[in-house]
Structure formats: C-alpha cells, structure tokens
Scaffold this motif. Structure first.
Motif, mmCIF file in Angstrom:
data_model
loop_
_atom_site.group_PDB
_atom_site.id
_atom_site.type_symbol
_atom_site.label_atom_id
_atom_site.label_comp_id
_atom_site.label_asym_id
_atom_site.label_seq_id
_atom_site.Cartn_x
_atom_site.Cartn_y
_atom_site.Cartn_z
ATOM 1 N N GLY A 1 0.801 -1.221 0.000
ATOM 2 C CA GLY A 1 0.000 0.000 0.000
ATOM 3 C C GLY A 1 0.830 1.266 0.000
ATOM 4 O O GLY A 1 2.064 1.229 0.112
ATOM 5 N N PRO A 2 0.171 2.406 -0.108
ATOM 6 C CA PRO A 2 0.861 3.704 -0.229
ATOM 7 C C PRO A 2 1.675 4.106 0.991
ATOM 8 O O PRO A 2 2.537 4.973 0.899
ATOM 9 C CB PRO A 2 -0.290 4.688 -0.473
ATOM 10 C CG PRO A 2 -1.499 4.021 0.125
ATOM 11 C CD PRO A 2 -1.302 2.564 -0.121
ATOM 12 N N GLY A 3 1.424 3.491 2.131
ATOM 13 C CA GLY A 3 2.159 3.862 3.343
ATOM 14 C C GLY A 3 3.519 3.212 3.470
ATOM 15 O O GLY A 3 4.264 3.504 4.403
ATOM 16 N N GLN B 1 11.020 -0.660 3.244
ATOM 17 C CA GLN B 1 10.119 -1.744 3.619
ATOM 18 C C GLN B 1 9.810 -2.641 2.418
ATOM 19 O O GLN B 1 9.752 -3.866 2.547
ATOM 20 C CB GLN B 1 8.813 -1.170 4.175
ATOM 21 C CG GLN B 1 7.911 -2.229 4.803
ATOM 22 C CD GLN B 1 6.653 -1.634 5.384
ATOM 23 O OE1 GLN B 1 5.845 -1.021 4.678
ATOM 24 N NE2 GLN B 1 6.476 -1.805 6.695
ATOM 25 N N VAL B 2 9.631 -2.039 1.254
ATOM 26 C CA VAL B 2 9.398 -2.820 0.036
ATOM 27 C C VAL B 2 10.604 -3.697 -0.251
ATOM 28 O O VAL B 2 10.480 -4.902 -0.504
ATOM 29 C CB VAL B 2 9.123 -1.891 -1.172
ATOM 30 C CG1 VAL B 2 9.062 -2.705 -2.470
ATOM 31 C CG2 VAL B 2 7.818 -1.125 -0.979
ATOM 32 N N VAL C 1 10.815 -7.887 -0.179
ATOM 33 C CA VAL C 1 11.217 -8.703 -1.325
ATOM 34 C C VAL C 1 12.362 -9.634 -0.927
ATOM 35 O O VAL C 1 12.369 -10.821 -1.278
ATOM 36 C CB VAL C 1 11.635 -7.817 -2.513
ATOM 37 C CG1 VAL C 1 12.251 -8.663 -3.635
ATOM 38 C CG2 VAL C 1 10.434 -7.043 -3.049
ATOM 39 N N ILE C 2 13.327 -9.107 -0.178
ATOM 40 C CA ILE C 2 14.455 -9.924 0.289
ATOM 41 C C ILE C 2 13.948 -11.074 1.161
ATOM 42 O O ILE C 2 14.404 -12.221 1.038
ATOM 43 C CB ILE C 2 15.459 -9.059 1.079
ATOM 44 C CG1 ILE C 2 16.173 -8.077 0.153
ATOM 45 C CG2 ILE C 2 16.489 -9.945 1.796
ATOM 46 C CD1 ILE C 2 17.023 -7.052 0.873
ATOM 47 N N LEU D 1 2.608 -9.449 4.483
ATOM 48 C CA LEU D 1 2.416 -8.178 3.785
ATOM 49 C C LEU D 1 1.109 -7.503 4.213
ATOM 50 O O LEU D 1 1.049 -6.275 4.358
ATOM 51 C CB LEU D 1 2.412 -8.406 2.264
ATOM 52 C CG LEU D 1 3.750 -8.878 1.666
ATOM 53 C CD1 LEU D 1 3.584 -9.233 0.200
ATOM 54 C CD2 LEU D 1 4.829 -7.811 1.831
ATOM 55 N N LYS D 2 0.082 -8.310 4.445
ATOM 56 C CA LYS D 2 -1.198 -7.762 4.920
ATOM 57 C C LYS D 2 -1.027 -7.139 6.299
ATOM 58 O O LYS D 2 -1.558 -6.050 6.580
ATOM 59 C CB LYS D 2 -2.245 -8.874 4.969
ATOM 60 C CG LYS D 2 -3.632 -8.403 5.372
ATOM 61 C CD LYS D 2 -4.623 -9.560 5.348
ATOM 62 C CE LYS D 2 -6.021 -9.084 5.757
ATOM 63 N NZ LYS D 2 -7.001 -10.216 5.741
ATOM 64 N N ALA D 3 -0.272 -7.817 7.165
ATOM 65 C CA ALA D 3 -0.035 -7.299 8.512
ATOM 66 C C ALA D 3 0.780 -6.006 8.468
ATOM 67 O O ALA D 3 0.505 -5.053 9.207
ATOM 68 C CB ALA D 3 0.690 -8.345 9.354
#
Length: 226
Positions: A146-148, A153-154, A158-159, A203-205
């Motif tokens: 999401g945008p936040g 963090q992205v 991925v790592i 990711l949802k959390a």
C-alpha cells in the motif's frame, strides 16, 4: 557449408552446457578449459574458437542457462500483468521455486558460487537479465503493502520472500548431495503454498501496521493544532 555451420552451432551449444556444469560445480576460478572441453566432447581449440577467453565463457554460460531456465519457468508464473497483486506475487514465488528446485537448473548455482567467491564478471549481465524480473516482483509487493510503505520496507519484504525460496532449497540439495536424510526433502508443491500464504499474510499485517501509524500520526498532528 550448411552442414559445417550446423556442426559449429551444435559444438557451441555443447560447450555452453558443459561450461555451465563446470562453473556451477567449481566456480569461475576452479574451472578449466580442459575440463570443459572434455565434458563437451570437444578439443581445446574448439573452446578457444567459440569463446575468446575464460571470462567470455563464464558470462555466456550463465546467460545461456538463465535464458533456458526462464523459458522453462517464466518469472511471472503465467499470471497476466493486469492480474491482482496477490496473484502476481504467487506467480513469481511459484516460478522462482520451480526454477531453483529444478535439478537441471545451473544458473542459480553459478550465481551462488559467484556470491561466495566474487569475480565481478557477472555483475553487468545479471543486472541486465535479473533486474527486470526483480522489478516486477517488487511492483507486486509494493502494491500489496500500500501507499504507506517506504522503499526500504518494500526492499526488505522482497528480500524476505526471496530468502524463503532460496535457503531451504539450497539446504535440501546440499544435504542430499552429502547423503544426509534429515531433514526430509522439501515437497515443492506444498512449500510453494506455504511461502505464498506466509508472505501474503505478512504483507497484509505490514500494510495494516502502516495504516495504523498513519492514522495515529494524523490524530497527533490534528491534536497539536487544537
């Protein structure tokens, strides 16, 4: 003339396949022209004819095997580019695990040897070939967060996802080669489902946590204006 060209292409293909096998097993520094030529059933002169030097053989062997691996297991897992982010991530995870667990895959093991004992020779070709694949997976993760989400963090997410794919397969294969029966081999189909569910849940959390912090920051800012 046509027969000679066909024979030359076949010899070149065999040399690339042989080079990939030797580099995957022994790394760049441990590989020799003699071993590659013997494995390909060719003479040293043929190796030197098809490839200028050892550096070229190394790069082209990795590129050729990577191309074959991608053709066999496309990085999107067959999921359309306009599919929901969760489905796209599933496709990437499935494709990555199938590639790594494929006993005939060598590009990953060449890269692993390179990371363990760097030469820098694969840096540019890996950037060209791997970066687009990585970017598509990163895009799906960014959308799910999401945008936040921050860029850090992205990247870390991925790592984390990729590490779930790499390490257990490497360990399982290494133990198998050593004749160790414990822990038991990974069931790739079941493991794909686990990694997908685990990753989507995480990711949802993280997205919920980001939203919570954002709301808290807004309330704090609003209170400060009162």
């Amino acid at each position: 003339m046509r027969s000679a060209r066909k024979g030359g292409k076949e010899t070149g293909r065999k040399l690339l396949d042989a080079a990939a096998r030797v580099f995957a097993e022994k790394g760049y520094r441990g590989a020799t022209v003699l071993e590659i030529s013997r494995l390909a059933g060719a003479n040293v002169a043929a190796v030197n004819y098809h490839f200028r030097d050892k550096e070229t053989r190394y790069v082209e062997a990795w590129r050729n095997d990577f191309s074959q691996s991608i053709d066999k297991s496309p990085p999107d897992g067959g999921v359309p580019a306009d599919a929901p982010a969760g489905e796209r991530l599933r496709g990437h995870i499935e494709a990555l695990l199938r590639r790594i667990s494929d006993g005939k895959n060598l590009e990953f093991w060449i890269a692993r040897k390179e990371l363990a004992n760097p030469t820098g020779l694969l840096k540019e070709v890996m950037r060209q070939e791997v970066a687009p694949v990585h970017a598509r997976m990163e895009g799906a993760v960014r959308e799910l967060l999401g945008p936040g989400a921050s860029e850090a963090q992205v990247r870390y997410s991925v790592i984390s996802i990729a590490s779930q794919c790499f390490e257990p397969i490497v360990m399982s294969r290494t133990l198998k080669e050593q004749g160790d029966s414990y822990p038991p081999p990974i069931d790739v189909e079941k493991y794909i489902e686990h990694v997908v569910r685990f990753s989507l849940g995480a990711l949802k959390a993280l997205r919920a946590s980001n939203a919570g912090r954002s709301q808290s920051a807004k309330k704090t800012k609003k209170a400060g204006r009162s």
